[in-house]
Motif scaffolding. Structure first.
Motif, PDB file in Angstrom:
ATOM      1  N   VAL A 364      38.529  35.063  48.411  1.00 41.47           N
ATOM      2  CA  VAL A 364      38.077  35.036  46.867  1.00 41.47           C
ATOM      3  C   VAL A 364      37.036  35.809  47.175  1.00 41.47           C
ATOM      4  N   CYS A 365      37.024  36.840  46.043  1.00 41.25           N
ATOM      5  CA  CYS A 365      35.812  38.293  46.765  1.00 41.25           C
ATOM      6  C   CYS A 365      34.513  37.907  46.083  1.00 41.25           C
ATOM      7  N   GLU A 366      33.831  38.388  46.316  1.00 41.85           N
ATOM      8  CA  GLU A 366      32.477  38.774  46.529  1.00 41.85           C
ATOM      9  C   GLU A 366      32.020  38.271  45.061  1.00 41.85           C
ATOM     10  N   ASN A 367      32.281  39.172  44.092  1.00 40.50           N
ATOM     11  CA  ASN A 367      32.457  38.883  43.469  1.00 40.50           C
ATOM     12  C   ASN A 367      33.051  38.585  42.028  1.00 40.50           C
ATOM     13  N   VAL A 368      33.422  37.227  42.326  1.00 40.91           N
ATOM     14  CA  VAL A 368      34.633  36.858  40.974  1.00 40.91           C
ATOM     15  C   VAL A 368      33.427  35.810  39.605  1.00 40.91           C
ATOM     16  N   SER A 369      34.269  35.672  39.402  1.00 39.22           N
ATOM     17  CA  SER A 369      33.847  34.975  38.388  1.00 39.22           C
ATOM     18  C   SER A 369      34.132  33.753  37.667  1.00 39.22           C
ATOM     19  N   PRO A 370      33.034  33.040  37.215  1.00 35.37           N
ATOM     20  CA  PRO A 370      32.609  31.735  37.260  1.00 35.37           C
ATOM     21  C   PRO A 370      34.015  31.196  36.682  1.00 35.37           C
ATOM     22  N   GLY A 371      34.843  30.392  36.436  1.00 37.24           N
ATOM     23  CA  GLY A 371      35.794  29.245  35.926  1.00 37.24           C
ATOM     24  C   GLY A 371      37.380  30.050  36.331  1.00 37.24           C
ATOM     25  N   THR A 420      32.870  27.246  40.347  1.00 33.94           N
ATOM     26  CA  THR A 420      32.189  27.505  39.122  1.00 33.94           C
ATOM     27  C   THR A 420      30.693  28.134  39.271  1.00 33.94           C
ATOM     28  N   ARG A 421      30.743  28.944  39.928  1.00 36.52           N
ATOM     29  CA  ARG A 421      29.516  29.956  39.829  1.00 36.52           C
ATOM     30  C   ARG A 421      29.665  30.855  40.801  1.00 36.52           C
ATOM     31  N   ARG A 422      28.788  32.224  40.164  1.00 34.60           N
ATOM     32  CA  ARG A 422      29.063  34.141  41.151  1.00 34.60           C
ATOM     33  C   ARG A 422      28.234  34.008  41.729  1.00 34.60           C
ATOM     34  N   GLY A 423      28.722  35.226  42.302  1.00 35.09           N
ATOM     35  CA  GLY A 423      27.083  35.665  43.643  1.00 35.09           C
ATOM     36  C   GLY A 423      27.434  35.122  44.647  1.00 35.09           C
ATOM     37  N   PHE A 424      28.821  35.629  45.549  1.00 36.76           N
ATOM     38  CA  PHE A 424      28.940  35.128  46.219  1.00 36.76           C
ATOM     39  C   PHE A 424      28.558  36.211  47.698  1.00 36.76           C
ATOM     40  N   SER A 425      27.935  35.591  48.770  1.00 40.68           N
ATOM     41  CA  SER A 425      27.686  36.696  49.696  1.00 40.68           C
ATOM     42  C   SER A 425      28.126  36.007  51.429  1.00 40.68           C
TER      43      SER A 425
END
Length: 660
Positions: A364-371, A420-425
Motif C-alpha cells: 500500500v502507498c503511504e498516501n493511500v486514501s481511506p476506504g 480505514t485511515r490515511r497517513g501511513f508512514s
C-alpha cells in the motif's frame, strides 16, 4: 571384198525361261508356339502358319500350296488354304493334358500327286481357367485344444484342394454353422492355401468339452462360363475336443472397487474378494496381498475368506486412491495362483482447516486514501470440495478493534480488504500484520487463523510504487539509494587497495640500483647527491664522481664480472681532483676504448654533478642498439670515437653556456 560391215542390221530376241516345279514349300519362321485356353469351343482359332514357295505362282500349280495336319489329331485341325489352326475337340482339360505337339504340312501343285511338300512343328499349350471348384479330401476333421490355451492360439489346419492355377486356385474359408462360431475363428494362409482355426476366447473343460463346426471352402475368383456347372465351393465338418488342464483359481469378477472412510480405525472392513478352483478337483483357495502392490501395508486380507481390512487410519489428502492386487492360490495340485485388481477409494472427511490460496504481501502507498480496496483474498482447503461448500472470512478477535484495515466477506469464498485511515508512514511503521479467521461449512466445521502481511511503500502522485525499503535518513535530492550504495562500495574497494599496497611495500622494498654481482645487459649507475645549484660550488665536491679504483689506474666495468683484470695501460691519465667535467668524461671514454675485457654491451652512466656556471650538468643516455644473440666484440673500436665526439659536443655546449 572384206569391209567388216554386217550384212544385215542387228535383230533383238526375247528368251523366256519356263518354270518347272523344282522348289518345295518352306516354313521360314518355324517352329511355332501357341496358347489357347482350356475348355475352348470347337473351332477356336489357335494361330496361323504360312509357307513360301520359290516357284512361279503365275505358271501352273507349282506355287499353289495346300496345308494339312500330320500330327495333332483329333485335338486340332488346319484350314487347307489359309493355314489357320483351330481346336477340333471340345472340353480339352488342362488338368488332364497341358501341352500338344502338332505337325503341319504344306504341299504345292494344289496337293496333287507329284507335288513337293514341307513341314513345321507347332507346340500348343492349354492355359488355365477356373473350371474346378475346391474339394476337401475328407468330410470330417477332428481337432483338440487344451483349456489353458489363450486367445489367438492355433487349434488346427485343414485344406481344400483346387487344381487350378494362380488366382483361379485361390480358396477362402469360413464357418457357416456350429456351436463354436463365437469361440473359434478361421483364417486363410496365403502361402499354403490352408484354413487355420484359432481360439477367439478361452475354452473351459468343466463347462463344455466339445464343439462342432461346419467349414466352407470357396473360390475367390469365379468364371461366369462355368457357374452353371455347379457351385464353386465345398464343405466339411470340424469337431474340436476340449482337453482338461490344471487351471489357476478364477475370481468371480475381473476387478473389484471398494470405498472406505478416511481416518477409520484399523481393522475396518473394506470389502471381500472371492475366487474358486474351476477344475474338477475343486481344491481350496488361499488369499494374500503381494507386498509390491501395497508397499506400506495399509491393508490385510483374510487368507481363507478374502475379506480386506485396514491396518491403520488412512488420509485422503495424502493418498486418495489405493490400487492393490489380491492373489488366490489353490491348495494342492500345481499350486497355481491368479491375481485380481482391487481399487480402494478413501472417502473424504472434513479434517483440514482452510488457508489462504496465496501468501503474497500486500503493498500500500503511504498516501493511500481511506476506504480504498487494497486486496481480495481467497482460500483453499485440502479436503474435497463438495457442492454448496464455501468459506467465511472475518478479522480475528484480537484485531477487531484495529484502526487501520477492515474486511468484507463477499460470500463467494472471497473477502475484500479495505484501508480505514490515511497517513501511513514507513518511518513510523512499515509492516502491518492483519490476522484473518477462515471458516468452512463442512461437517464438522473447521477454521484457521491466517496472517495477512501489509507493507507500506513510497509512491508517486500516480500511486506507482517507488520503494518499499525503510530509509533511516533523508537522501539528497536527486541521489537514489542505489547510487549511494555504489559510491560507498567504490570507497571501500579503494581503501582496501591502499592498505594492501602499503602492506606489500613494508614486506619487500625494491632495490634502486643493480648489484655489481648481477650480469645484466644495461647497467644504470645513479649518483643522487646533487649540489646546491649551478652557482653553489662549495656545497658539492667533484671527488664524489670519482671511482676509488680510478686513482690506482684501473677502473672495473660495472656491466660484467671479468675473469681477468688487467692493469691500466702505461700512459693512462689518472683522474685528478679537478672540477673539469670535460677532462673527466674524456678519461672515462679512453679507459673504455682501451679495456680488452669489456664486451660490446651498452652501458649507461648518469652523472649527477653539475659544473660551475653550466646549465648542462648531466650526461644523458647514449643511443642503445639491442642485439639478441650474436655479439660484436669490435664494439669499442667502432663506437669509441663516437663517445669522444659526444663528449666534445657536451664540452662545447658547456663552454657556450659559460660564455652566455
Amino acid at each position: 571384198m572384206a569391209t567388216n560391215k554386217p550384212l544385215e542390221p542387228p535383230s533383238e530376241f526375247i528368251v523366256k525361261v519356263q518354270d518347272i516345279n523344282d522348289n518345295p514349300p518352306e516354313f521360314l519362321h518355324g517352329p511355332y508356339y501357341a496358347r489357347v485356353p482350356e475348355m475352348s469351343n470347337v473351332g477356336t482359332s489357335v494361330m496361323q502358319v504360312t509357307a513360301t514357295d520359290a516357284d512361279d505362282p503365275t505358271y501352273g500349280n507349282s506355287a499353289r500350296l495346300v496345308y494339312s495336319i500330320l500330327q495333332g489329331q483329333p485335338y486340332f485341325s488346319v484350314e487347307p488354304q489359309t493355314g489357320i489352326i483351330r481346336t477340333a475337340l471340345p472340353n480339352m482339360d488342362r488338368e488332364a493334358r497341358q501341352e500338344y505337339d502338332v505337325v503341319i504340312q504344306a504341299k504345292d501343285m494344289g496337293g496333287h500327286m507329284g507335288g513337293l511338300s514341307g513341314t513345321t512343328e507347332v507346340k500348343i499349350t492349354l492355359t488355365d481357367v477356373n473350371d474346378n471348384p475346391p474339394k476337401f479330401p475328407q468330410s470330417v476333421y477332428a481337432m483338440s485344444v487344451s483349456e489353458d490355451k489363450v486367445s489367438g492360439e492355433e487349434v488346427g489346419r485343414l485344406k481344400a484342394k483346387d487344381p487350378d492355377l494362380g488366382e483361379n486356385g485361390l480358396v477362402s474359408y469360413r464357418f457357416i454353422e456350429g456351436d463354436g462360431m463365437t469361440v473359434f475363428e478361421i483364417t486363410t494362409d496365403t502361402d499354403t492355401r490352408e484354413g487355420v482355426i484359432k481360439l477367439r476366447k478361452p475354452v473351459d473343460f468343466e463347462t463344455k468339452r466339445a464343439y462342432t463346426l461346419r467349414v466352407e471352402a470357396s473360390n475367390t475368383h469365379l468364371d461366369p462360363r462355368f457357374i452353371a456347372w455347379g457351385p464353386y465351393k465345398d464343405t466339411a465338418t470340424v469337431k474340436v475336443m476340449v482337453e482338461d488342464a490344471d487351471e489357476p483359481p478364477a475370481f468371480m469378477a475381473t476387478s473389484y472397487s471398494f470405498e472406505v472412510e478416511e481416518n477409520a480405525r484399523d481393522g475396518t472392513v473394506v470389502g471381500r474378494v472371492h475366487a474358486k478352483d474351476t477344475d474338477v478337483a475343486n481344491n481350496p483357495v488361499r488369499y494374500m496381498i503381494p507386498r509390491y502392490t501395497d508397499v506400506e501395508q495399509f491393508f490385510s486380507v483374510g487368507p481363507e475368506d478374502g475379506i480386506i481390512k485396514t491396518t491403520r487410519p488412512l488420509d485422503r489428502e495424502t493418498l486418495p486412491w489405493h490400487n492393490i492386487s489380491v492373489s488366490a492360490t489353490e491348495i494342492g495340485g500345481h499350486h497355481q495362483d491368479t491375481k485380481v485388481r482391487v481399487n480402494i477409494k478413501v472417502k473424504d472427511m472434513n479434517d483440514n482447516a482452510p488457508e489462504f490460496a496465496t501468501q503474497n504481501e500486500i503493498l500500500v502507498c503511504e498516501n493511500v486514501s481511506p476506504g480504498k480496496l487494497i486486496e481480495t483474498v481467497s482460500a483453499v482447503d485440502k479436503d474435497e470440495m463438495v457442492h454448496r461448500q464455501y468459506f467465511h472470512f472475518s478479522i480475528a478477535p484480537e484485531a477487531v478493534n484495529n484502526q487501520n484495515f477492515s474486511l468484507k466477506d463477499n460470500r463467494d469464498s472471497t473477502a475484500s480488504i479495505y484501508v480505514t485511515r490515511r497517513g501511513f508512514s514507513r518511518m513510523t511503521q512499515d509492516v502491518y500484520f492483519l490476522p484473518i479467521e477462515i471458516n468452512d461449512n463442512g461437517i464438522p466445521p473447521m477454521s484457521s487463523t491466517n496472517t495477512l502481511t501489509i507493507r507500506v511503500c513510497s509512491c508517486d502522485s500516480k500511486d506507482t510504487i517507488l520503494s518499499c525499503n525503510v530509509e533511516p535518513y533523508i537522501l539528497p535530492a536527486g541521489l537514489s539509494t542505489g547510487a549511494l550504495i555504489a559510491i560507498l562500495a567504490c570507497i571501500v574497494i579503494l581503501l582496501a587497495i591502499v592498505v594492501l599496497f602499503v602492506a606489500l611495500r613494508r614486506q619487500k622494498k625494491e632495490p634502486l640500483i643493480v648489484f655489481e654481482e648481477e650480469d645484466i645487459r644495461e647497467n644504470i649507475i645513479t649518483y643522487d647527491d646533487e649540489g646546491g645549484g649551478e652557482e653553489d660550488t662549495e656545497a658539492f665536491d667533484i671527488a664524489t664522481l670519482q671511482n676509488p679504483d680510478g686513482a690506482n689506474g684501473f677502473l672495473p666495468r660495472k656491466d660484467i664480472k671479468p675473469e681477468l683484470q688487467y692493469p691500466m695501460r702505461p700512459g693512462g691519465h689518472p683522474v685528478a681532483n679537478s672540477v673539469d667535467v670535460d677532462d673527466f668524461i674524456k678519461t672515462r671514454i679512453n679507459d673504455a676504448d682501451n679495456d680488452p675485457t669489456a664486451p660490446p654491451y651498452d652501458s649507461i652512466q648518469i652523472y649527477g654533478y653539475e659544473g660551475r656556471g653550466s646549465i648542462a650538468g648531466s650526461l644523458s643516455s647514449l643511443e642503445s642498439v639491442t642485439t639478441d644473440s650474436d655479439l660484436d666484440y669490435d664494439y669499442l673500436q667502432s663506437w669509441g670515437p663516437r663517445f669522444k665526439k659526444l663528449a666534445d659536443l657536451y664540452g662545447t655546449k658547456d663552454s657556450a653556456d659559460d660564455n652566455s
